[in-house]
Enzyme design. Sequence first.
Site, PDB file in Angstrom:
ATOM      1  N   LYS A  79      21.972 -11.481 -54.417  1.00 50.42           N
ATOM      2  CA  LYS A  79      20.767 -10.714 -54.094  1.00 50.42           C
ATOM      3  C   LYS A  79      20.899 -10.134 -52.687  1.00 50.42           C
ATOM      4  O   LYS A  79      21.364 -10.817 -51.772  1.00 50.42           O
ATOM      5  CB  LYS A  79      19.543 -11.625 -54.189  1.00 50.42           C
ATOM      6  CG  LYS A  79      18.205 -10.927 -54.009  1.00 50.42           C
ATOM      7  CD  LYS A  79      17.058 -11.925 -54.166  1.00 50.42           C
ATOM      8  CE  LYS A  79      15.703 -11.253 -54.023  1.00 50.42           C
ATOM      9  NZ  LYS A  79      14.586 -12.210 -54.169  1.00 50.42           N
ATOM     10  N   SER A 154      11.127 -10.950 -57.632  1.00 51.58           N
ATOM     11  CA  SER A 154      11.793  -9.879 -56.938  1.00 51.58           C
ATOM     12  C   SER A 154      13.300  -9.855 -57.149  1.00 51.58           C
ATOM     13  O   SER A 154      13.958  -8.878 -56.798  1.00 51.58           O
ATOM     14  CB  SER A 154      11.506  -9.982 -55.434  1.00 51.58           C
ATOM     15  OG  SER A 154      12.068 -11.182 -54.921  1.00 51.58           O
ATOM     16  N   SER A 178      10.180 -15.587 -57.541  1.00 56.17           N
ATOM     17  CA  SER A 178      11.158 -14.503 -57.689  1.00 56.17           C
ATOM     18  C   SER A 178      12.483 -14.855 -58.341  1.00 56.17           C
ATOM     19  O   SER A 178      13.289 -13.965 -58.622  1.00 56.17           O
ATOM     20  CB  SER A 178      11.439 -13.869 -56.333  1.00 56.17           C
ATOM     21  OG  SER A 178      10.380 -13.005 -56.004  1.00 56.17           O
TER      22      SER A 178
HETATM   23  N1  GLN Z   1       5.705 -11.956 -56.508  1.00 60.21           N
HETATM   24  C1  GLN Z   1       5.544 -12.728 -55.307  1.00 60.21           C
HETATM   25  C2  GLN Z   1       5.330 -11.801 -54.138  1.00 60.21           C
HETATM   26  O1  GLN Z   1       5.281 -10.650 -54.364  1.00 60.21           O
HETATM   27  C3  GLN Z   1       6.725 -13.628 -55.105  1.00 60.21           C
HETATM   28  C4  GLN Z   1       7.904 -12.936 -54.560  1.00 60.21           C
HETATM   29  C5  GLN Z   1       9.044 -13.864 -54.273  1.00 60.21           C
HETATM   30  O2  GLN Z   1       9.113 -14.970 -54.800  1.00 60.21           O
HETATM   31  N2  GLN Z   1       9.934 -13.419 -53.409  1.00 60.21           N
HETATM   32  O3  GLN Z   1       5.203 -12.192 -53.022  1.00 60.21           O
END
Ligand code: GLN
Length: 487
Positions: A79, A154, A178
């Site tokens: 990532k 994400s 994410s």
């Molecule tokens: N969807 C959550 C956010 O937008 C979690 C994102 C994540 O785990 N990086 O913050």
Amino acid sequence: MTALTELSLSAALDAMRRKDMSAVELTRAYLERIDALEPSLRAYITMTPERALADAARADEARAAGDDRPLLGIPLAIKDVLSTRDIQTTCASQILKGYVPVYDATVVKRLTDAGMVMLGKANMDEFAMGSSTENSSYQITRNPWDTSRVPGGSSGGSAAAVAGQLALGAVGTDTGGSIRTPAAFCGIVGLKPSYGRVSRYGLIAFGSSLDQAGPITRTVEDAARMFTVMAGHDPLDSTSMDTPVNDVMATMRDGVKGLRVGVPKEYFIDGMSPESEARVREAIAQLEALGAKVVEISLPHTRYSLPVYYIIAPAEASANLARFDGIRFGPRLEKGEMWHTYKATRGQFGPEVKRRIMLGTYALSAGYYDAFYGKAQQVRTLIKRDFERAFETVDVIAAPVTPKGAFPIGSKTSDPLEMYLEDVFTLPASLAGVPGISVPCGFDDNHMPIGLQLIAPAFREDVLIRAAYAYEQATTWHTLLPRVTTA
Ligand code: GLN
């Protein structure tokens, strides 16, 4: 004959050990598939084919000399939130475009030391803020099961790469879901380790008290193998725990006979799709059929997770992102007077990142700190206690990952709150710092994958993997791969 890219990580290792296949052959197969399908999936921000072939050639040489490191010759995607030496690292943001770190994140270093072949850097929501990867400032990644739908976020690039066979495994990061959400949306396995189990050194920070890196793979065993390499104390990260890592491979096959599985009633709510609920309940029944003792439990503060997370994570993000000011980090947009320069430079953040910075600075500002951030921290403790209390009577918790399967691209981008609601079932484990895993458990009416979430006490990834493996082996979901068509 099965295509080389269809082999699981464990099967590929076996094939290389038997000399049925070389790392160069495997890597070539991946690079060819990337050439053919990346235009449809857009999983990578940066591809590193030369580096991959050089890594693979070195792996073959090493193996010929008797080396058998745990990931020797395994092609992985990383990532783009993790720093990679000499390879551009953008966090999917324009503000880091062209940034080339001078060091590797500890996770990347450990995987490299274990013999991985680096295929490239995977797309993500900008600074990991989002649940669909639509917040990337570079491109929209598509779900390999249906390219009109999101891969989740994400870590959507990582998940799409693994499900679409553009990588054999990938690293994702999870701040509030994410890893688990994109794994669920793409029908694969995603493991979020306990907070403090995997080093955050070199992981570009979003929410420092929440961020954890973990594996995204096609099988539970593959996740266990990557986790074993990634986990452990790192003197460079003061929040990484200096305690031994449980040997998850040793207990993986122990089964779930007698294991107490708690099903939290607060995780089955209105707004959940009936198919998702049905698939998750069938998966729980399957665990029971395998000998687990299933009981209903209550995690009473679950409903506060969303508001608590959306104060704490933006607050930490606003502090972490202050460094991207064109003076220390980020390309400076020179506008004469200092404040204009500063404003123009920080204007390079995308809309969701700006929204979080505003929410976070507001929650932390004088006069509001106690009412928002302070209060959120107190409620976070209550959420953590819910889990501690539950784990006095159960060994593992079984729940959904998301309320529904993957949604169409563009369907939630105009309403941030709708997007935040995707996280209701993943946020509690993040806030409590406990480990969670997503395992495929079937499909919805749109033929999109559904994930079963298992949650274990802090630092009990061994229990998590044991339960997930038992379930996976009793089902066939993990053997199904999407048929990706070219754009
Ligand atoms: N969807 C959550 C956010 O937008 C979690 C994102 C994540 O785990 N990086 O913050």
